[in-house]
Design a protein around this motif. Sequence first.
Motif, PDB file in Angstrom:
ATOM      1  N   HIS A  26      62.781  10.257   7.616  1.00 20.07           N
ATOM      2  CA  HIS A  26      64.015   9.817   8.727  1.00 20.07           C
ATOM      3  C   HIS A  26      63.287  10.949  10.100  1.00 20.07           C
ATOM      4  CE1 HIS A  26      68.545  11.814   9.160  1.00 20.07           C
ATOM      5  NE2 HIS A  26      67.743  10.687  10.431  1.00 20.07           N
ATOM      6  N   HIS A  76      69.673  13.405  16.795  1.00 21.43           N
ATOM      7  CA  HIS A  76      68.902  13.956  15.605  1.00 21.43           C
ATOM      8  C   HIS A  76      68.314  14.965  16.034  1.00 21.43           C
ATOM      9  CE1 HIS A  76      68.607   9.242  14.334  1.00 21.43           C
ATOM     10  NE2 HIS A  76      68.472  10.069  13.474  1.00 21.43           N
ATOM     11  N   TRP A 124      77.913   7.753  13.422  1.00 25.27           N
ATOM     12  CA  TRP A 124      77.659   9.702  13.110  1.00 25.27           C
ATOM     13  C   TRP A 124      78.958   9.474  12.375  1.00 25.27           C
ATOM     14  CZ3 TRP A 124      73.173  12.330  13.239  1.00 25.27           C
ATOM     15  CH2 TRP A 124      71.885  11.750  13.513  1.00 25.27           C
ATOM     16  N   ASP A 158      73.741  12.111   9.836  1.00 23.54           N
ATOM     17  CA  ASP A 158      73.249  10.366  10.102  1.00 23.54           C
ATOM     18  C   ASP A 158      74.115  10.199   9.158  1.00 23.54           C
ATOM     19  OD1 ASP A 158      72.033   8.750  10.834  1.00 23.54           O
ATOM     20  OD2 ASP A 158      70.514  10.024  10.989  1.00 23.54           O
ATOM     21  N   HIS A 162      69.145   5.127   6.698  1.00 27.34           N
ATOM     22  CA  HIS A 162      67.553   6.350   6.193  1.00 27.34           C
ATOM     23  C   HIS A 162      67.873   7.107   6.568  1.00 27.34           C
ATOM     24  CE1 HIS A 162      67.966   5.875  11.490  1.00 27.34           C
ATOM     25  NE2 HIS A 162      68.132   7.503  10.519  1.00 27.34           N
TER      26      HIS A 162
HETATM   27 MN   MN3 Z   1      69.118   9.405  11.451  1.00 24.87          MN
END
Ligand code: MN3
Length: 194
Positions: A26, A76, A124, A158, A162
């Motif tokens: 990630h 992120h 998100w 998130d 993934h």
């Molecule tokens: Mn992510």
Amino acid sequence: MFTLPDLPFAKDALTPWTSAQTLEFHHGKHHAGYVSKLNDAVVGTESVDKSLEEVIAASRDRNQKVFNLAAQHFNHSFFWNCLSAGGGEPSAEILKLIVRDFQSLDAFRDQFSATAAAHFGSGWAWLVQDTTGKLLVKDYHDAQTPVGTDLRPILTLDVWEHAYYLDYKNDRASFIKGFWDHVNWEFASQQLHV
Ligand code: MN3
């Protein structure tokens, strides 16, 4: 040019909620990929000397490729700061606003968790603060971000696959449940405008 920030905790600090293997992919592959593709996209343009927030604002609704990469870099970087090994309790400052705007901490967690669970596809869940100071729960698709809008980012999770697929497969609900044991409330409090 932009650089991948180090994780603000050890790679195995969030186990068993999120494994070191997930963070290797990630942070080390997905987030790193956004940063390197963003740099490739802005090199030789006027964006190369701008701040990340400026690039997000300038590319929103104008340059989808640059916006997506810049917003994902911001999202992120912000997300890693929202996490901590030991979690903890909300500060008195943020708890006061949560109780004012959601009635209770449990009611806020329920609304945020339900929003994260119900989000269709990649995206998100966010706690944001509007210009009057009111806290709101929102979900954003794909790379969308409150940055550069009139909503201030406070806390995010998130919910792209993934983020959890290696550890939970399709069980996003268990990933969301464990998030509450690793929230960096101190960071969230520092984002408030009061
Ligand atoms: Mn992510």
